[in-house]
Design an enzyme around this catalytic site. Sequence first.
Site, PDB file in Angstrom:
ATOM      1  N   GLY A 156      33.035  35.169  62.949  1.00 16.30           N
ATOM      2  CA  GLY A 156      32.633  34.122  62.866  1.00 16.30           C
ATOM      3  C   GLY A 156      32.561  33.719  61.586  1.00 16.30           C
ATOM      4  O   GLY A 156      33.189  32.092  61.157  1.00 16.30           O
ATOM      5  N   ASP A 157      32.543  34.220  60.131  1.00  8.82           N
ATOM      6  CA  ASP A 157      33.059  33.932  59.178  1.00  8.82           C
ATOM      7  C   ASP A 157      34.086  33.608  58.685  1.00  8.82           C
ATOM      8  O   ASP A 157      34.830  32.792  57.894  1.00  8.82           O
ATOM      9  CB  ASP A 157      32.183  34.596  57.995  1.00  8.82           C
ATOM     10  CG  ASP A 157      31.099  34.681  58.230  1.00  8.82           C
ATOM     11  OD1 ASP A 157      30.055  34.013  58.884  1.00  8.82           O
ATOM     12  OD2 ASP A 157      30.294  36.225  57.478  1.00  8.82           O
TER      13      ASP A 157
HETATM   14  O1  RIB Z   1      28.412  37.197  59.546  1.00 11.67           O
HETATM   15  C1  RIB Z   1      28.607  38.919  58.610  1.00 11.67           C
HETATM   16  C2  RIB Z   1      27.471  38.316  57.878  1.00 11.67           C
HETATM   17  O2  RIB Z   1      26.329  38.517  58.330  1.00 11.67           O
HETATM   18  C3  RIB Z   1      27.784  40.329  57.400  1.00 11.67           C
HETATM   19  O3  RIB Z   1      28.864  40.042  56.085  1.00 11.67           O
HETATM   20  C4  RIB Z   1      26.468  40.084  56.881  1.00 11.67           C
HETATM   21  O4  RIB Z   1      26.079  40.788  54.963  1.00 11.67           O
HETATM   22  C5  RIB Z   1      25.821  38.994  57.169  1.00 11.67           C
HETATM   23  O5  RIB Z   1      25.243  38.323  56.381  1.00 11.67           O
END
Ligand code: RIB
Length: 288
Positions: free
Chosen positions: A236-237
């Site tokens: 998602g990031d």
């Molecule tokens: O979205 C994933 C992230 O969520 C991970 O990298 C972990 O650090 C949490 O923040």
Amino acid sequence: MGAWPRVVVLGSVNMDLVTRVGRRPAPGETVMGTEFVTVPGGKGANQAVAAARSGAQVRFVGAVGADGFGVELTATLVAAGVDVGLLRRVDGASGVASIVVDAGGENSIIVVAGANGLVRELTDGELAAIAQADVLLCQLEIPVETVLVAARHARAAGTVVAVNPSPVRPLPDELWDVVDIAIVNSLEFEHYSTELGQVPHLVRTLGADGAVYRGADGEVVAPGRRVEVVDTTGAGDAFAGAFVARWGQGPEMALNWANAAGAVATTSLGASSSIPDRARIAAELDAD
Ligand code: RIB
């Protein structure tokens, strides 16, 4: 906004302590893991890395602790081409995330905020960077009050405000008044359904089923991509960072680009380590 926007990411930096297991344990149960790794992560840092690897000019606003993790986390941002001139190094521990990944690639995550919880006010330099940016991108692993101050400042300066409201937390109504782009998964979509109705640009990720954009000019759908899923952590990031990096090229381009970035990010273990660069995303799209 030019083809390669100036992005400020305001958010968290964590060291991810990742354990692979066949299946995640039930309450009170012990299971044997098959692999353990530490991987730089944090929703803010992951999104900054993703935007930079997609070609945006990225400045990061956040904090690491005065520990070894902080050094490694900073180096990871630098290696990805993220400007860390505004990254704070504060007394105490860096943020950490304990992550369990099962055989299906699904995860469970516990975050201890550490230094991230100390980002309680913004300096003049940080506010100036937000005002000079094309896009401000925030998540919710730092104090919500700080996100609100940044988003209001961005709105007043004409900077596009993009928010990934993750993890789900209570949010003040005033925040929604200044959000231009919301990027949510299905869980966040359900939780914030009322508030999302007022957001001009809504992006919903659907896991293996792709993603949907809705704006005043209509809807765009990016279908799911066929990939071998190893670990969904950070997908998602990868999506959010890639999306804002391509926002200047329109919603359709941004959605398809981000959809490919998110899919590729699931094919290897770890968060920041699995985020693809421009060449890899382009190759994924060329394979269509
Ligand atoms: O979205 C994933 C992230 O969520 C991970 O990298 C972990 O650090 C949490 O923040």
